[in-house]
Design a protein around this motif. Structure first.
Motif, short mmCIF file in Angstrom:
data_model
loop_
_atom_site.label_atom_id
_atom_site.label_comp_id
_atom_site.label_asym_id
_atom_site.label_seq_id
_atom_site.Cartn_x
_atom_site.Cartn_y
_atom_site.Cartn_z
N MET A 1 0.71 -1.24 -0.12
CA MET A 1 -0.08 0.01 0.09
C MET A 1 0.81 1.22 0.06
SD MET A 1 -2.63 -1.08 2.67
CE MET A 1 -3.76 0.25 2.80
N ASP A 2 2.01 1.10 0.34
CA ASP A 2 2.93 2.25 0.12
C ASP A 2 3.04 2.64 -1.43
OD1 ASP A 2 5.16 3.98 0.49
OD2 ASP A 2 6.35 2.80 1.44
N LYS A 3 2.78 3.85 -1.64
CA LYS A 3 2.78 4.45 -3.06
C LYS A 3 4.21 4.70 -3.35
CE LYS A 3 -1.91 6.28 -3.14
NZ LYS A 3 -2.64 7.45 -3.01
N ASP A 4 4.98 4.89 -2.39
CA ASP A 4 6.61 5.17 -2.81
C ASP A 4 7.28 4.05 -2.99
OD1 ASP A 4 5.97 8.11 -2.59
OD2 ASP A 4 6.61 7.92 -0.37
N LYS A 5 6.75 2.92 -2.77
CA LYS A 5 7.70 1.54 -3.05
C LYS A 5 7.43 1.00 -4.49
CE LYS A 5 8.28 -3.06 -1.25
NZ LYS A 5 9.62 -2.99 -1.05
N SER A 6 8.37 0.74 -5.15
CA SER A 6 8.15 0.25 -6.37
C SER A 6 7.48 -1.26 -6.35
CB SER A 6 9.66 0.02 -7.20
OG SER A 6 10.44 -0.73 -6.46
N ALA A 7 6.60 -1.57 -7.60
CA ALA A 7 5.93 -2.78 -7.28
C ALA A 7 6.84 -3.86 -8.05
CB ALA A 7 4.68 -2.73 -8.24
N TYR A 8 6.38 -5.09 -7.58
CA TYR A 8 7.40 -6.28 -8.34
C TYR A 8 6.83 -6.62 -9.56
CZ TYR A 8 9.55 -7.41 -3.68
OH TYR A 8 10.06 -7.16 -2.88
N GLU A 9 7.57 -6.92 -10.45
CA GLU A 9 7.10 -7.29 -11.83
C GLU A 9 7.18 -8.95 -12.15
OE1 GLU A 9 8.24 -6.32 -16.68
OE2 GLU A 9 9.51 -5.28 -15.01
N GLU A 10 6.13 -9.58 -12.38
CA GLU A 10 6.17 -10.92 -12.66
C GLU A 10 6.73 -11.49 -14.01
OE1 GLU A 10 2.82 -13.21 -10.10
OE2 GLU A 10 2.17 -11.47 -11.42
#
Length: 237
Positions: A72-81
């Protein structure tokens, strides 16, 4: 006595390493599910399923909650599958599921493992056709009232394979497009599920002499230990 202690300590650390890797993998799956469907398990069946998987391996509640908060942290980059393909020694096909925030790092590491292990990283589509994507459900047999009757019901919801593992669990497999339908049926019936996940099953297999098979399994082990790797599939029997 000292030698026995050292062996026990080595086994204990190996068990902790496997558990830590398992928790890391599940944490990533939770983050991805939250990013895609929201943080409420009641409204996010994928997240609900992964949390159940996490509980089945005794992942601490605070680690589950921390993974949800990170997503939920908008500053954290998302993982790519990303799925990578390759050949282990002796022509064994390998399919690798990853969840990464740095694909450049991931592909470099995978190429290194393959090169050092006598294999090669392949282009997309090279070995994927040798695997079939399916849904797998692991059920607690001793908690089922009538497994034989249940088997007949499961067929109506897409079951293709039905068996038992070494621990006495029932293994139910469906075509991937029936995965959600089967998951929903098991939830509605309140059937205890130890684990539920999409998997890849080889459609053709390779059998090797023991010393050659060991070379393949050593490479698979190296791949599985990488922090970006979620699952490794191969067609060695």
């Amino acid at each position: 006595m000292g030698r026995i202690f050292e062996v026990r300590k080595a086994k204990m650390f190996a068990r902790w390493d496997r558990m830590a890797k398992q928790f890391t993998r599940l944490g990533k799956e939770i983050e991805i599910a939250v990013k895609q469907g929201g943080p409420d398990p009641e409204n996010n069946p994928t997240l609900r399923r992964i949390i159940q998987n996490a509980k089945s391996v005794n992942m601490p509640k605070d680690r589950i909650e921390a993974a949800i908060k990170r997503a939920m942290d908008k500053d954290k980059s998302a993982y790519e599958e990303i799925i990578y393909e390759g050949y282990a020694p002796h022509g064994v096909a390998v399919l690798i599921e990853t969840a990464t925030d740095n694909p450049t790092r991931t592909v470099a590491n995978l190429r290194m493992y393959f090169n050092r292990g006598g294999g090669s990283l392949a282009t997309s589509g090279s070995v994927a056709f040798l695997f079939k994507r399916m849904g797998e459900f692991v059920l607690e047999k001793e908690k089922l009232h009538n497994p034989d009757e249940l088997e007949l019901e499961l067929i109506d919801y897409g079951m293709e394979d039905f068996g038992e593992d070494e621990e006495g669990h029932l293994i139910v497999r469906t075509a991937f497009h029936d995965f959600g339908r089967m998951n929903e049926f098991l939830e509605q019936k309140a059937i205890p599920v130890v684990r539920a996940q999409p998997i890849y099953i080889p459609t053709s297999v390779v059998e090797l002499p023991e010393h050659e098979a060991q070379q393949v399994l050593e490479l698979v082990d190296k791949l599985e230990q990488d922090d970006d790797v979620q699952h490794v599939y191969h067609n060695l029997i």
